[in-house]
Design an enzyme around this catalytic site. Structure first.
Site, PDB file in Angstrom:
ATOM      1  N   SER A  60       0.793  -1.237   0.000  1.00 39.42           N
ATOM      2  CA  SER A  60       0.000   0.000   0.000  1.00 39.42           C
ATOM      3  C   SER A  60       0.823   1.284   0.000  1.00 39.42           C
ATOM      4  CB  SER A  60      -0.957   0.010   1.188  1.00 39.42           C
ATOM      5  OG  SER A  60      -2.050  -0.858   0.943  1.00 39.42           O
ATOM      6  N   LYS A  63      -0.030   3.750  -2.650  1.00 38.80           N
ATOM      7  CA  LYS A  63      -1.027   4.819  -2.528  1.00 38.80           C
ATOM      8  C   LYS A  63      -0.399   6.202  -2.371  1.00 38.80           C
ATOM      9  CE  LYS A  63      -4.673   1.825  -0.654  1.00 38.80           C
ATOM     10  NZ  LYS A  63      -4.026   0.546  -0.308  1.00 38.80           N
ATOM     11  N   SER A 122      -5.598   3.444   4.577  1.00 41.86           N
ATOM     12  CA  SER A 122      -5.197   2.671   3.404  1.00 41.86           C
ATOM     13  C   SER A 122      -6.368   2.043   2.662  1.00 41.86           C
ATOM     14  CB  SER A 122      -4.204   1.573   3.825  1.00 41.86           C
ATOM     15  OG  SER A 122      -3.465   1.115   2.726  1.00 41.86           O
TER      16      SER A 122
END
Length: 444
Positions: A60, A63, A122
């Protein structure tokens, strides 16, 4: 009579840098992670690293790139944080066990809430919704991510999706993710307004930040955690702290550092290792000013124009990161660094443990090589004028390339006649214009 020649402007001073030797030698076996790096975003120098160019699953931390591109579009005025977005059907691909805000297809949500969910807890559905809104489709947005990665110099990075789902062709490195983090903190510090939040509430649901270090250290304000079964536990961490002159008891500046840790065995170890690397770097490195703001570096003679010399002026402070560790050849055992006391210990010849104190001064040297000796009009281009090389203990630690946009008009026909007579007189008197340089003091 007005001169046809005009020295219009010193438009910009561009400084490109290269970092060289790492400053702290940390024993890889003492860091419980597969790959890691410590980067100073003010100087671009690597403080320490291990396997930072090895491709791994970023999970993640992907992101951060999503937020980076969204904030670019906001800066460009194409979208706004208060804009309302319709949640697309594409969020159906988010599985029940993935991190999400539980968005409903067709619902309306503001971009600022999507960014909060993206960076704080997230949310995969937030990543997909933002991608669809900005680029029209997830594949089109992923193409933007890969274009931006290339622009930032992330040579070992390729994205396939926006949430960071494991895929053989979705990879990055600790070094590349540090470059991305550096771009964010330098160009889009507003992202930190989201990543520093410890919790948020949306649609009657309460979410806690996945970055547990936000509760332990007030100077930490980002950036992003990541986890998958393949990637293990990842973290891109950043902090900004005021630096003080202990002798004068005055604030010198704020200093930011970036740590990226990939492949830690669990969430607690990820936090511990990242925090230790951060604290160690703050204690045993510092930034030193090698070129002061508005410092004149040289006067260059100008030919074919009504200006005798061009003043090369450094507009912004140029700094270098130096090591404060007493023996640069020694390896540092991270297990011997205590987070509470901020003390690093080592065992001496008698078997006793002693505290290692950071140096008060550093042995640094600055060399300047001018690549331009004179200028010939007309000119309307960017010119590299000099290369500044900084050494510590005879090791090259940073190279600064000084470039400047120059716009100079050519002298008129009659002015050239005057300049010709002037040059003859200078040859006779031996007073021809030459490059005049001004010294740059070595750091202490």
């Amino acid at each position: 009579m007005k001169y046809v020649y005009a020295f219009l402007a010193l438009l910009t001073l561009a400084v490109s840098t290269l970092s060289h030797a790492t400053l702290l030698r940390i024993t890889p076996a003492s860091v419980d992670a597969a790959a890691w790096i410590i980067l100073d975003p003010q100087t671009g120098q690597i403080i320490a690293e291990y396997d930072s160019h090895v491709r791994r699953a970023p999970a993640s931390i992907t992101k951060v790139m999503v937020a980076h591109i969204v904030l670019q579009k906001i800066q460009q005025g194409q979208i706004g944080t208060d804009d309302w977005v319709t949640v697309p059907k594409a969020i159906e691909q988010v599985q029940w066990d993935e991190s999400q805000m539980h968005l409903e297809i067709g619902a309306q949500i503001q971009i600022k809430d999507l960014l909060t969910g993206l960076l704080v807890m997230s949310a995969n559905d937030a990543a997909i919704t933002l991608a669809e809104h900005v680029a029209g489709s997830v594949p089109a947005f992923v193409a933007l991510m890969n274009e931006e990665a290339k622009r930032l110099g992330m040579q070992n990075t390729h994205f396939v999706n926006t949430p960071g789902i494991t895929h053989p062709d979705h990879y990055s490195t600790a070094y590349d993710l540090a470059l991305l983090s550096q771009a964010v903190v330098n160009q889009q510090p507003e992202l930190l307004n989201y990543s520093r939040l410890q919790h948020f509430r949306y649609n009657e649901r309460f979410y806690r930040a996945t970055n547990i270090l936000l509760k332990k250290d007030a100077s930490i304000d980002g950036l992003k955690t990541g986890f998958t079964q393949v990637a293990k536990y990842n973290l891109a961490l950043t902090a900004k702290r005021p630096i003080y002159d202990e002798l004068k008891l005055e604030k010198l500046d704020d200093r930011r550092l970036i740590v990226v840790v990939l492949g830690a065995p669990n969430a607690m170890k990820r936090a511990e290792v990242s925090h230790k690397l951060l604290e160690l770097a703050y204690r045993f490195t510092r930034n030193e000013e090698v070129i002061k703001p508005n410092q004149v570096l040289a006067h260059l003679p100008v030919l074919n124009a009504n200006l005798e010399s061009f003043q090369l002026l450094n507009k912004e402070s140029q700094k270098v990161t130096t090591s404060l560790y007493p023996n640069t050849d020694d390896w540092i055992d991270l297990n011997q660094f205590d987070l509470q006391s901020k003390n690093l210990t080592r065992q001496n010849m008698l078997g006793e443990f002693e505290v290692i104190e950071p140096l008060a001064t550093t042995n640094t040297k600055v060399d300047v090589e001018f690549t331009q000796k004179e200028l010939i009009a007309p000119l309307m281009t960017a010119i590299q004028f000099a290369t500044v090389s900084v050494y510590q203990n005879n090791h090259l630690i940073r190279t600064i390339s000084i470039q400047q946009d120059v716009e100079i008009k050519e002298a008129s026909f009659f002015q050239k006649i005057g300049l010709w007579f002037k040059s003859i007189f200078q040859m006779i008197t031996g007073k021809q214009p030459t490059l005049t340089t001004f010294p740059i003091s070595d750091s202490q």
